[in-house]
Scaffold this active site. Structure first.
Site, PDB file in Angstrom:
ATOM      1  N   ASN A 144       4.077   8.637 -19.514  1.00  0.00           N
ATOM      2  CA  ASN A 144       3.191  10.044 -20.953  1.00  0.00           C
ATOM      3  C   ASN A 144       3.847   9.509 -21.730  1.00  0.00           C
ATOM      4  OD1 ASN A 144       2.719  11.627 -19.183  1.00  0.00           O
ATOM      5  ND2 ASN A 144       4.267  12.999 -19.775  1.00  0.00           N
ATOM      6  N   HIS A 182       7.977  10.712 -17.635  1.00  0.00           N
ATOM      7  CA  HIS A 182       8.012  11.895 -19.623  1.00  0.00           C
ATOM      8  C   HIS A 182       8.592  11.348 -20.327  1.00  0.00           C
ATOM      9  CE1 HIS A 182       5.503  15.791 -19.241  1.00  0.00           C
ATOM     10  NE2 HIS A 182       5.857  14.876 -17.260  1.00  0.00           N
ATOM     11  N   GLY A 183       8.889  11.190 -21.179  1.00  0.00           N
ATOM     12  CA  GLY A 183       9.679  10.546 -22.849  1.00  0.00           C
ATOM     13  C   GLY A 183       9.654   9.303 -22.424  1.00  0.00           C
ATOM     14  N   SER A 197      -0.440  19.763 -25.883  1.00  0.00           N
ATOM     15  CA  SER A 197       0.673  20.628 -25.086  1.00  0.00           C
ATOM     16  C   SER A 197       0.594  21.984 -25.557  1.00  0.00           C
ATOM     17  CB  SER A 197       1.852  19.765 -26.109  1.00  0.00           C
ATOM     18  OG  SER A 197       1.697  20.706 -27.334  1.00  0.00           O
ATOM     19  N   ASP A 243      -0.489  20.118 -20.751  1.00  0.00           N
ATOM     20  CA  ASP A 243       1.131  18.987 -20.834  1.00  0.00           C
ATOM     21  C   ASP A 243       2.261  20.178 -21.202  1.00  0.00           C
ATOM     22  OD1 ASP A 243       3.237  16.746 -20.974  1.00  0.00           O
ATOM     23  OD2 ASP A 243       3.342  16.799 -23.559  1.00  0.00           O
ATOM     24  N   HIS A 244       3.419  20.025 -20.058  1.00  0.00           N
ATOM     25  CA  HIS A 244       4.647  21.456 -20.169  1.00  0.00           C
ATOM     26  C   HIS A 244       4.263  22.709 -20.483  1.00  0.00           C
ATOM     27  CE1 HIS A 244       7.736  18.276 -20.044  1.00  0.00           C
ATOM     28  NE2 HIS A 244       7.056  17.274 -20.579  1.00  0.00           N
TER      29      HIS A 244
HETATM   30  P1  13P Z   1       7.832  11.020 -25.791  1.00  0.00           P
HETATM   31  O1  13P Z   1       6.833  12.277 -27.008  1.00  0.00           O
HETATM   32  O2  13P Z   1       9.078  10.686 -25.932  1.00  0.00           O
HETATM   33  O3  13P Z   1       7.125   9.934 -25.917  1.00  0.00           O
HETATM   34  O4  13P Z   1       7.422  12.282 -24.357  1.00  0.00           O
HETATM   35  C1  13P Z   1       6.022  12.349 -24.340  1.00  0.00           C
HETATM   36  C2  13P Z   1       6.442  13.374 -23.290  1.00  0.00           C
HETATM   37  O5  13P Z   1       6.709  12.735 -22.299  1.00  0.00           O
HETATM   38  C3  13P Z   1       4.715  14.099 -23.530  1.00  0.00           C
HETATM   39  O6  13P Z   1       4.877  15.201 -22.099  1.00  0.00           O
HETATM   40  O1  G3H Z   2       6.608  16.758 -23.848  1.00  0.00           O
HETATM   41  C1  G3H Z   2       6.599  17.238 -25.398  1.00  0.00           C
HETATM   42  C2  G3H Z   2       5.610  16.824 -26.126  1.00  0.00           C
HETATM   43  O2  G3H Z   2       6.193  15.126 -27.497  1.00  0.00           O
HETATM   44  C3  G3H Z   2       4.807  17.182 -27.099  1.00  0.00           C
HETATM   45  O3  G3H Z   2       5.455  17.951 -28.545  1.00  0.00           O
HETATM   46  O4  G3H Z   2       4.968  20.418 -27.864  1.00  0.00           O
HETATM   47  O5  G3H Z   2       5.811  19.018 -30.310  1.00  0.00           O
HETATM   48  O6  G3H Z   2       3.671  18.757 -29.180  1.00  0.00           O
HETATM   49  P1  G3H Z   2       5.208  19.454 -29.258  1.00  0.00           P
HETATM   50 ZN    ZN Z   3       7.090  15.473 -21.039  1.00  0.00          ZN
END
Ligand code: 13P
Ligand code: G3H
Ligand code: ZN
Length: 284
Positions: free
Chosen positions: A230, A208-209, A50, A82-83
């Protein structure tokens, strides 16, 4: 093996009706744990970082550690942003050696999200880098919103069709009831919506999540058509709990290896469990 494009991994998963795990890393031990778990399971794997991870570890440490890890094994490993929230950040990751980027334009209106995502796709293509986009808003468990409000932010199947067609992304993150972080209750996924999206879109779908989502719900989402799952929070929990236990058992311990070694082992175990649920064991 060097780093592989994420697109190849998720297209294979889509064909084989399983999902590839995308696991968040923040440090060397977690990178090692992700690759070790995938190697034991003989599974393809996506390591993702991330913006927070990049800020914490430094982009060159992330790419350096991940390249080394990928070169030391025979399984396919992709490195994914990621994101990502800006065009510039995606370019920085592409230049640094990431084989995949997510441009999360979900805070923009549909047209602006399409335009931003399309710009990233055009550049990424030139370098053989894959792109994930997001439509709908996934959000966090800490975003204090009621279910009906969250549902208003779910991915619209018709918009998803247009989004994928106009952006030509390689993977689409969908909002169907999951959220980032630790859930307070049991999340309820909108499988009907997922089926509608799947009917309209041939692009591999991303959940995600996924930490804390019941195993059966994950399996159902994969059977409907999710090809990338993810996981971050469940790794954090296992890693930190193991390190914390060492300190509780021996409050005078000063050797970081004595805490981070067991933490890495705990992360390997949780990642192996996820890989088995995702059905990617033996698919490398
Ligand atoms: P979680 O932390 O809920 O597993 O989500 C991870 C995620 O979606 C990272 O993009
Ligand atoms: O999608 C979110 C991920 O869990 C990353 O989290 O921004 O705290 O690294 P972070
Ligand atoms: Zn995510």
């Amino acid at each position: 093996m060097g780093l592989s494009p994420m697109k190849e991994l998720v297209l294979e998963a889509q064909k084989g009706h399983y999902a590839v795990g995308a696991f968040n890393c923040n440090n060397m031990e977690i990178v090692q744990a992700i690759v070790a778990a995938a190697e034991i399971e003989n599974s393809p794997v996506i390591i993702q970082a991330s913006q927070g991870a990049i800020k914490y570890a430094g982009i060159h440490y992330i790419t350096g550690l991940t390249k080394l890890a990928a070169e030391s094994v025979k399984i396919p490993v992709a490195l994914h942003l990621d994101h990502g929230t800006s065009f510039e950040q995606c370019i920085e990751c592409i230049r640094s050696g990431f084989t995949s980027v997510m441009i999360d334009g979900s805070k923009h209106d549909l047209q602006s999200n399409i335009e931003l995502t399309r710009r990233v796709v055009e550049i990424a293509r030139l370098f053989g880098v894959s792109v994930e986009g997001e439509l709908g808003k996934i959000g966090g468990t800490e975003d204090d919103i009621v279910v009906s409000e969250r549902e208003a932010l779910f991915t619209d199947p018709l918009e998803a069709e247009r989004f994928c067609k106009e952006t030509e992304i390689d993977a689409l993150a969908v909002a169907i009831g999951t959220a980032h972080g630790q859930y307070k209750g049991i999340p309820k996924l909108d499988f009907e919506r997922l089926r509608e999206i799947k009917k309209k879109v041939s692009t591999p779908l991303v959940l995600h999540g996924s930490s804390g989502v019941p195993e059966e719900a994950i399996r159902e989402a994969i059977s409907i058509g999710v090809s990338k799952v993810n996981i971050d929070t469940n790794i954090r929990e296992a890693f930190t709990e193991a390190a914390r236990q060492v300190i509780i058992d021996n409050p005078k311990e000063i050797d970081p290896r004595k805490m981070l070694g067991p933490a890495r082992e705990a992360a390997i175990e949780v990642i192996r469990e996820k890989i088995k649920i995702f059905g990617s064991s033996g698919k490398a």
